[in-house]
Each structure stands twice: as structure tokens, then as C-alpha cells.
Design a protein around this motif. Structure first.
Motif, mmCIF file in Angstrom:
data_model
loop_
_atom_site.group_PDB
_atom_site.id
_atom_site.type_symbol
_atom_site.label_atom_id
_atom_site.label_comp_id
_atom_site.label_asym_id
_atom_site.label_seq_id
_atom_site.Cartn_x
_atom_site.Cartn_y
_atom_site.Cartn_z
ATOM 1 N N GLY A 145 0.828 -1.218 0.000
ATOM 2 C CA GLY A 145 0.000 0.000 0.000
ATOM 3 C C GLY A 145 0.855 1.258 0.000
ATOM 4 O O GLY A 145 2.065 1.200 -0.225
ATOM 5 N N LYS A 146 0.234 2.357 0.276
ATOM 6 C CA LYS A 146 0.911 3.668 0.243
ATOM 7 C C LYS A 146 2.101 3.663 1.210
ATOM 8 O O LYS A 146 1.994 3.211 2.341
ATOM 9 C CB LYS A 146 -0.088 4.761 0.649
ATOM 10 C CG LYS A 146 0.506 6.167 0.689
ATOM 11 C CD LYS A 146 -0.572 7.188 1.052
ATOM 12 C CE LYS A 146 0.008 8.556 1.372
ATOM 13 N NZ LYS A 146 0.716 9.192 0.250
ATOM 14 N N ASN A 147 3.241 4.166 0.732
ATOM 15 C CA ASN A 147 4.406 4.309 1.610
ATOM 16 C C ASN A 147 4.564 5.763 2.037
ATOM 17 O O ASN A 147 4.574 6.670 1.217
ATOM 18 C CB ASN A 147 5.690 3.851 0.899
ATOM 19 C CG ASN A 147 6.874 3.841 1.846
ATOM 20 O OD1 ASN A 147 6.900 3.068 2.795
ATOM 21 N ND2 ASN A 147 7.834 4.712 1.618
ATOM 22 N N TYR A 148 4.667 5.964 3.349
ATOM 23 C CA TYR A 148 4.948 7.305 3.882
ATOM 24 C C TYR A 148 6.453 7.390 4.107
ATOM 25 O O TYR A 148 7.004 6.677 4.950
ATOM 26 C CB TYR A 148 4.207 7.519 5.206
ATOM 27 C CG TYR A 148 2.700 7.533 5.074
ATOM 28 C CD1 TYR A 148 2.013 8.711 4.736
ATOM 29 C CD2 TYR A 148 1.950 6.375 5.281
ATOM 30 C CE1 TYR A 148 0.632 8.727 4.616
ATOM 31 C CE2 TYR A 148 0.563 6.381 5.160
ATOM 32 C CZ TYR A 148 -0.093 7.566 4.821
ATOM 33 O OH TYR A 148 -1.462 7.583 4.702
ATOM 34 N N GLY A 152 9.628 5.349 6.552
ATOM 35 C CA GLY A 152 10.700 4.500 6.037
ATOM 36 C C GLY A 152 10.676 4.458 4.525
ATOM 37 O O GLY A 152 9.740 4.958 3.896
ATOM 38 N N PRO A 153 11.710 3.842 3.900
ATOM 39 C CA PRO A 153 11.811 3.831 2.431
ATOM 40 C C PRO A 153 10.803 2.881 1.782
ATOM 41 O O PRO A 153 10.323 1.951 2.412
ATOM 42 C CB PRO A 153 13.241 3.347 2.185
ATOM 43 C CG PRO A 153 13.568 2.522 3.390
ATOM 44 C CD PRO A 153 12.829 3.142 4.546
ATOM 45 N N ARG A 154 10.521 3.115 0.524
ATOM 46 C CA ARG A 154 9.582 2.252 -0.215
ATOM 47 C C ARG A 154 10.079 0.805 -0.259
ATOM 48 O O ARG A 154 9.312 -0.132 -0.102
ATOM 49 C CB ARG A 154 9.419 2.813 -1.644
ATOM 50 C CG ARG A 154 8.626 1.954 -2.635
ATOM 51 C CD ARG A 154 7.124 1.979 -2.474
ATOM 52 N NE ARG A 154 6.591 1.144 -1.417
ATOM 53 C CZ ARG A 154 5.291 0.929 -1.222
ATOM 54 N NH1 ARG A 154 4.385 1.505 -1.990
ATOM 55 N NH2 ARG A 154 4.873 0.169 -0.237
ATOM 56 N N PHE A 155 11.386 0.632 -0.522
ATOM 57 C CA PHE A 155 11.943 -0.725 -0.651
ATOM 58 C C PHE A 155 13.061 -0.929 0.382
ATOM 59 O O PHE A 155 14.235 -0.781 0.063
ATOM 60 C CB PHE A 155 12.492 -0.963 -2.068
ATOM 61 C CG PHE A 155 11.464 -0.790 -3.151
ATOM 62 C CD1 PHE A 155 10.467 -1.738 -3.354
ATOM 63 C CD2 PHE A 155 11.472 0.337 -3.974
ATOM 64 C CE1 PHE A 155 9.511 -1.579 -4.351
ATOM 65 C CE2 PHE A 155 10.519 0.498 -4.977
ATOM 66 C CZ PHE A 155 9.532 -0.449 -5.157
ATOM 67 N N PRO A 156 12.701 -1.265 1.614
ATOM 68 C CA PRO A 156 13.743 -1.412 2.638
ATOM 69 C C PRO A 156 14.551 -2.695 2.465
ATOM 70 O O PRO A 156 14.020 -3.725 2.069
ATOM 71 C CB PRO A 156 12.948 -1.456 3.943
ATOM 72 C CG PRO A 156 11.599 -1.962 3.555
ATOM 73 C CD PRO A 156 11.346 -1.490 2.154
ATOM 74 N N ALA A 157 15.852 -2.605 2.760
ATOM 75 C CA ALA A 157 16.714 -3.792 2.725
ATOM 76 C C ALA A 157 16.376 -4.676 3.916
ATOM 77 O O ALA A 157 15.992 -4.189 4.974
ATOM 78 C CB ALA A 157 18.175 -3.371 2.779
ATOM 79 N N MET A 158 16.495 -5.999 3.736
ATOM 80 C CA MET A 158 16.263 -6.939 4.841
ATOM 81 C C MET A 158 17.497 -7.844 4.995
ATOM 82 O O MET A 158 17.376 -9.021 5.319
ATOM 83 C CB MET A 158 15.004 -7.772 4.572
ATOM 84 C CG MET A 158 13.690 -7.004 4.623
ATOM 85 S SD MET A 158 13.258 -6.354 6.253
ATOM 86 C CE MET A 158 12.804 -7.838 7.136
ATOM 87 N N THR A 159 18.683 -7.267 4.771
ATOM 88 C CA THR A 159 19.912 -8.058 4.818
ATOM 89 C C THR A 159 20.330 -8.401 6.247
ATOM 90 O O THR A 159 21.011 -9.392 6.469
ATOM 91 C CB THR A 159 21.071 -7.322 4.114
ATOM 92 O OG1 THR A 159 20.923 -5.925 4.356
ATOM 93 C CG2 THR A 159 21.068 -7.559 2.627
ATOM 94 N N ALA A 225 11.375 0.883 9.762
ATOM 95 C CA ALA A 225 11.485 2.084 10.610
ATOM 96 C C ALA A 225 12.899 2.270 11.173
ATOM 97 O O ALA A 225 13.119 3.124 12.032
ATOM 98 C CB ALA A 225 10.478 1.978 11.757
ATOM 99 N N ASP A 226 13.860 1.465 10.702
ATOM 100 C CA ASP A 226 15.264 1.583 11.099
ATOM 101 C C ASP A 226 15.487 1.330 12.591
ATOM 102 O O ASP A 226 16.243 2.033 13.256
ATOM 103 C CB ASP A 226 15.813 2.971 10.694
ATOM 104 C CG ASP A 226 17.338 2.992 10.662
ATOM 105 O OD1 ASP A 226 17.931 1.920 10.428
ATOM 106 O OD2 ASP A 226 17.929 4.068 10.898
ATOM 107 N N MET A 227 14.785 0.324 13.127
ATOM 108 C CA MET A 227 15.000 -0.089 14.508
ATOM 109 C C MET A 227 15.935 -1.295 14.532
ATOM 110 O O MET A 227 15.948 -2.081 13.586
ATOM 111 C CB MET A 227 13.661 -0.487 15.162
ATOM 112 C CG MET A 227 12.687 0.656 15.369
ATOM 113 S SD MET A 227 10.975 0.037 15.526
ATOM 114 C CE MET A 227 10.647 0.317 17.241
ATOM 115 N N LYS A 228 16.676 -1.445 15.621
ATOM 116 C CA LYS A 228 17.492 -2.648 15.823
ATOM 117 C C LYS A 228 16.595 -3.706 16.447
ATOM 118 O O LYS A 228 15.846 -3.412 17.381
ATOM 119 C CB LYS A 228 18.650 -2.345 16.770
ATOM 120 C CG LYS A 228 19.908 -1.899 16.054
ATOM 121 C CD LYS A 228 20.975 -1.520 17.052
ATOM 122 C CE LYS A 228 21.815 -2.738 17.428
ATOM 123 N NZ LYS A 228 23.062 -2.316 18.138
#
Length: 274
Positions: A145-148, A152-159, A225-228
Motif C-alpha cells: 500500500g501507500k508508503n509514507y 521508512g523507504p519504499r523498498f527497505p533492505a532486509m539483509t 522504521a530503522d530499529m534494531k
């Protein structure tokens, strides 16, 4: 006019701030049978979910419904006593709403816990497994859905979905205290059925060590959301073609309760070192 998702997040965070005051930087989501951690929290303030605007209400046995603010391991934390599951009928935005709200009021590090079925042949019931990675088998992603952009970014890395430095910290604590601590990949499924023997085999073949019905959506949103994140599973039952025992919710809760002291010890010690 209906409020946007972003407006709801901000409204809820503001309500909590105005009721609590100082906001923590550490959040904990307490899963099935892991509520014992609450007894170790020096509680400052409790908010029931039903009193928090826009918050869903937990419907599952073994899940209370409170946000708890207080001290644990010498750190100021917020704990979710009771989480929301996709199988309860919530959509992914509702399931992960509390994580969004935590980030909005200042949480930077998230601890997540759950009960899971094990398919790794080395596991025994009652083992504690640090989650090193996950496989998302939910039919929907919470970021659809809509990204704000401010969330956070539209396509976040999950590395690195689970913090490597926090995993190392947990391993060091386990070594020092002679605790059996397993590692593994968590498979997230929609539930609410427990798995068939063939499904257990399939999850093992694709790289899974344990399977459950939660956690993955919250971790995706926390990464967005860039949380650890630090995640841990209690192995409450075992599955596969060679295992004939039938798991029940009661047995899962019993096994989780048995593993609580180990879980509590590790999380308390990690908080002391953060």
C-alpha cells in the motif's frame, strides 16, 4: 473525514506521551507464555489497549492487553503484554500498528519473543532459539500500500533483519552462564492451524528451524522504521513426518512457561549491557 494511517500513528503516540511523560528507547513484545518478564519490571505506568486511541484489542488466551512502562535490567523500557495476530482477523497495518507507534514516540531497539514449533532435529521442547533470520510465508506484507517516506523507504533492505551485534551479545551471556542457546531461522505463517507433518518437512527443506504465527510482520515494520531488532523463540513442540504427538495451545503455554527463567535471564542481562 477519516484519518490517514500516519495521522493515527501520531495521534496514538501523542496520547501515550501525554499520559506517560518520559518515553523509552527500548521496546519489548512479550509473546505466548513469556509474560513472566512482567514480574521483573519495576512498573511506572500501565495503559490498557482498550483505553488507547486507534489500538487494536488482543483476543487470544494467554495475551493480556497492556502497554507497560518501567525499568528492567536497569533500563527504561516499554513492554507490550499481548500482541496482535493476522489470524485474529486484523489486517497487517493493525498487527504492526504498535511498532509504528513505538517508533513514533522514540523506541530505537525492539525485542520480540514468541512460542514456536521446531523442525530442526537438534531441538528439544523448551529450547530457547535466537532468531537469526526469517522466511515470510504470510499472504500479505505489512508494507503493501501507500508508503509514507517519514516512516521508512519504499523498498527497505532486509539483509540484517535481526541485529548481529545483539545476537553476539546473547551468545556471550549464554556462554558465561552455561545456558543452552540455539540459533535458527523462523518461518512466519498465517495460522491459526498448527502445521501438518508435510508442512513441517517443507519448512525444514526451505531452510526453516522453527515456525510460528507472529513476529515476522512486526520485524519487517521495525526494519522499515530503522530499529534494531533482537528476536527469540521458545520451542514449545516439535514437528515432522516422524513425530506423532499432537500439539495443543495448553501444551504450548506450558512449555513456554518452563523456558521463561532462561528467557528472562538473557533479556535482563542484555538490557544491562545495552
Amino acid at each position: 473525514m477519516e484519518k490517514t494511517y500516519l495521522e493515527k500513528i501520531k495521534e496514538t503516540a501523542e496520547f501515550i506521551k501525554s499520559n506517560v511523560g518520559t518515553m523509552p528507547k527500548i521496546g519489548i513484545i512479550l509473546g505466548t507464555g513469556l509474560g513472566d518478564l512482567v514480574n521483573h519490571i519495576d512498573i511506572d505506568k500501565e495503559l490498557e489497549y482498550k483505553d488507547i486511541p486507534n489500538f487494536p484489542i488482543s483476543t487470544v488466551e494467554g495475551h493480556s492487553g497492556k502497554l507497560i512502562f518501567g525499568r528492567l535490567g536497569g533500563k527504561y523500557i516499554v513492554a507490550m503484554q499481548g500482541r496482535f495476530h493476522y489470524y485474529e482477523g486484523y489486517d497487517m497495518k493493525q498487527v504492526t500498528f504498535p511498532v509504528r507507534v513505538m517508533k513514533q514516540f522514540g523506541v530505537e531497539t525492539l525485542f520480540v519473543s514468541n512460542a514456536a514449533g521446531g523442525m530442526n532435529k537438534e531441538f528439544v521442547v523448551g529450547d530457547v532459539m535466537v532468531i537469526t533470520d526469517h522466511i515470510n510465508l504470510f499472504p500479505e506484507n505489512p508494507l503493501r500500500g501507500k508508503n509514507y517516506e517519514e516512516l521508512g523507504p519504499r523498498f527497505p533492505a532486509m539483509t540484517e533483519p535481526y541485529s548481529l551485534s545483539m545476537i553476539e551479545m546473547a551468545d556471550n551471556i549464554a556462554k558465561e552462564q552455561n545456558i543452552r542457546l540455539m540459533h535458527g531461522v523462523y518461518v512466519g505463517t498465517p495460522g491459526p492451524t498448527f502445521e501438518t507433518p508435510a508442512e513441517y518437512e517443507y519448512f525444514r527443506i526451505i531452510g526453516g528451524d522453527a515456525v510460528g504465527m507472529s513476529t515476522v510482520p512486526e520485524v519487517i515494520v521495525a526494519n522499515h522504521a530503522d530499529m534494531k531488532v533482537f528476536g527469540v523463540s521458545v520451542i514449545t513442540d516439535l514437528g515432522g513426518k516422524d513425530i506423532k504427538e499432537v500439539p495443543s495451545h495448553e501444551e504450548v503455554q506450558k512449555a513456554a512457561i518452563k523456558a521463561q527463567p532462561v528467557m528472562t535471564q538473557i533479556i535482563k542481562n542484555m538490557l544491562e549491557r545495552l
